[in-house]
Scaffold this motif. Sequence first.
Motif, mmCIF file in Angstrom:
data_model
loop_
_atom_site.group_PDB
_atom_site.id
_atom_site.type_symbol
_atom_site.label_atom_id
_atom_site.label_comp_id
_atom_site.label_asym_id
_atom_site.label_seq_id
_atom_site.Cartn_x
_atom_site.Cartn_y
_atom_site.Cartn_z
ATOM 1 N N VAL A 38 -20.697 27.402 12.059
ATOM 2 C CA VAL A 38 -21.340 26.396 10.941
ATOM 3 C C VAL A 38 -22.682 26.088 11.508
ATOM 4 O O VAL A 38 -23.075 25.322 12.602
ATOM 5 C CB VAL A 38 -20.421 25.153 10.691
ATOM 6 N N ASP A 39 -23.847 26.381 10.710
ATOM 7 C CA ASP A 39 -25.169 26.122 11.020
ATOM 8 C C ASP A 39 -26.013 25.420 9.683
ATOM 9 O O ASP A 39 -25.920 25.859 8.621
ATOM 10 C CB ASP A 39 -25.971 27.455 11.334
ATOM 11 N N MET A 40 -26.360 24.360 9.957
ATOM 12 C CA MET A 40 -26.938 23.700 8.902
ATOM 13 C C MET A 40 -28.466 24.173 8.420
ATOM 14 O O MET A 40 -29.095 24.798 9.544
ATOM 15 C CB MET A 40 -27.118 22.136 9.269
ATOM 16 N N ASP A 41 -28.668 24.023 7.183
ATOM 17 C CA ASP A 41 -29.846 24.856 6.723
ATOM 18 C C ASP A 41 -30.999 23.749 6.626
ATOM 19 O O ASP A 41 -31.002 22.714 6.416
ATOM 20 C CB ASP A 41 -29.853 25.201 5.362
ATOM 21 N N ILE A 133 -27.810 20.385 18.110
ATOM 22 C CA ILE A 133 -27.741 19.147 17.116
ATOM 23 C C ILE A 133 -27.108 19.452 15.641
ATOM 24 O O ILE A 133 -26.480 18.863 15.112
ATOM 25 C CB ILE A 133 -29.134 18.566 16.900
ATOM 26 N N ASP A 134 -27.327 20.781 15.192
ATOM 27 C CA ASP A 134 -27.098 21.192 13.907
ATOM 28 C C ASP A 134 -25.936 22.381 13.970
ATOM 29 O O ASP A 134 -26.188 22.922 12.882
ATOM 30 C CB ASP A 134 -28.360 21.195 13.079
ATOM 31 N N GLU A 135 -25.477 22.825 14.901
ATOM 32 C CA GLU A 135 -24.845 23.876 14.887
ATOM 33 C C GLU A 135 -23.387 23.932 15.735
ATOM 34 O O GLU A 135 -23.300 23.136 16.728
ATOM 35 C CB GLU A 135 -25.228 25.349 15.047
ATOM 36 N N ALA A 187 -26.229 34.632 6.393
ATOM 37 C CA ALA A 187 -25.646 34.083 5.278
ATOM 38 C C ALA A 187 -26.620 32.948 4.887
ATOM 39 O O ALA A 187 -26.706 32.662 3.604
ATOM 40 C CB ALA A 187 -24.382 33.255 5.629
ATOM 41 N N LYS A 188 -27.804 32.735 5.402
ATOM 42 C CA LYS A 188 -28.667 31.548 5.034
ATOM 43 C C LYS A 188 -29.516 32.048 4.064
ATOM 44 O O LYS A 188 -29.810 33.172 3.883
ATOM 45 C CB LYS A 188 -29.642 31.300 6.367
ATOM 46 N N PRO A 189 -30.138 31.281 3.037
ATOM 47 C CA PRO A 189 -29.482 29.608 3.045
ATOM 48 C C PRO A 189 -28.311 29.613 2.211
ATOM 49 O O PRO A 189 -28.047 30.253 1.210
ATOM 50 C CB PRO A 189 -30.669 28.994 2.433
HETATM 51 MG MG MG Z 1 -29.857 25.336 11.615
#
Ligand code: MG
Length: 420
Positions: A38-41, A133-135, A187-189
Amino acid sequence: MGHYKRSGIDCGAFTIFLKQQFSNPDMGINRYKQILHVDMDAFFVSIEESLNPSLRGKPVIVGGDPDGRGVVSSASYEAREFGIRSGMALSRAKKLCPQAIFLQGDFERYGIVSRKIFKILSKYTPDIEMASIDEAYLDLTGFGRLYGHTFGAAQRIKEKVKSRLRLNASIGIGANKLIAKVASACAKPNGILMVFPGYEKSFLSSLSVERLPGVGKSLKEKLISFGVRTIGMLASVEKDLLVRTFGKWGLILHYKANGIDCSAVGGRYSGPKSISRETTFDEDTIDRRLIFSTLFTLVEKTAKSLREGKLQARTIALKLRYSDFSTVTRSKTLREGTDLDKKIYQCVEELFQKAWTRRGRIRLVGVCLSNLCASAWQVNFLDGGNIGKLKSFYQSVDRVRDRYGFDSLRIVKSVPDFWA
Ligand SMILES: [Mg+2]
């Protein structure tokens, strides 16, 4: 085919896979690990946008003063269209896109949001690893009965993050961490990409070599100078040749290019090392009621932080400072981790008895919890007895305090016997 319809995915690879599954029961999905990445955009920028919606749709860069010496921490997708990437010098970013909005960034806030993400994700599995921090990596292997198809679980996780935090995440699903990570990037974004077991090599083959985690600019250039542009080309290079050229890294490259990664989720714990709180009294004191109620409050606060981070502590330490500034610390390591105020406070009382040998006035007391680990998630199901009750008691206390503030609720603690 019923399964196929319910999951609502229309994907060629999926149908092929199902055929194989039915013709050969051994090909069942249960044989494979189900890893989510899970990786934040555009994490920092998205947080800034949720705080200030007028930033939406504009080129925004978090990093600081564009005339300073810093680098880009995060860039909005609009800024990325100008070729701006994280890690780039801010001065260069300004040249590429002079109209961009440059923000200093509030890293404390980003940390708070990151912990909220961890809290949401850790509801789905105890096997979780915050990789940055974001994944995060989540191991959902064996959760089929609970969550249904992994793709559906990923959709729900994504929706949960969006509804709670108003932030987009992209999710990659694969049979190992490497595939999940590459998939989330593809898969981003704001997408989900699932690579079915057995399709790792074909998924990677057409991607550029720099898509492999760990392949930076210089390695990419070196590979291109050898005529290796895609991961598929890299996979077809003989293993020995790669080892001769790149040493140990060559072997890793060989495995990665072939979609092989055996590392386990949660291999590293990257959260805080300890949680501590201390209080200096307004005046040095031997007032036992004040000392113990202070210690109790410190325990309550540290234990609450533990639970917020879904953590447990095994080592509990007490710090005592006398009026002459001499300081004593005593610690105890438990056999199993805990996040319960009651258990922690029992230890603190014991430690106090050992530490307060001089019977003099006290200036400061502190409590430190260390040896932290992810909380034993199944405890709720297994013991069902006293610990379960205590756990739900402290959870309700936490909820009240989250809503009305820490001081909205007081738990009265009597002075221990050895003081009487
Ligand atoms: Mg990210």
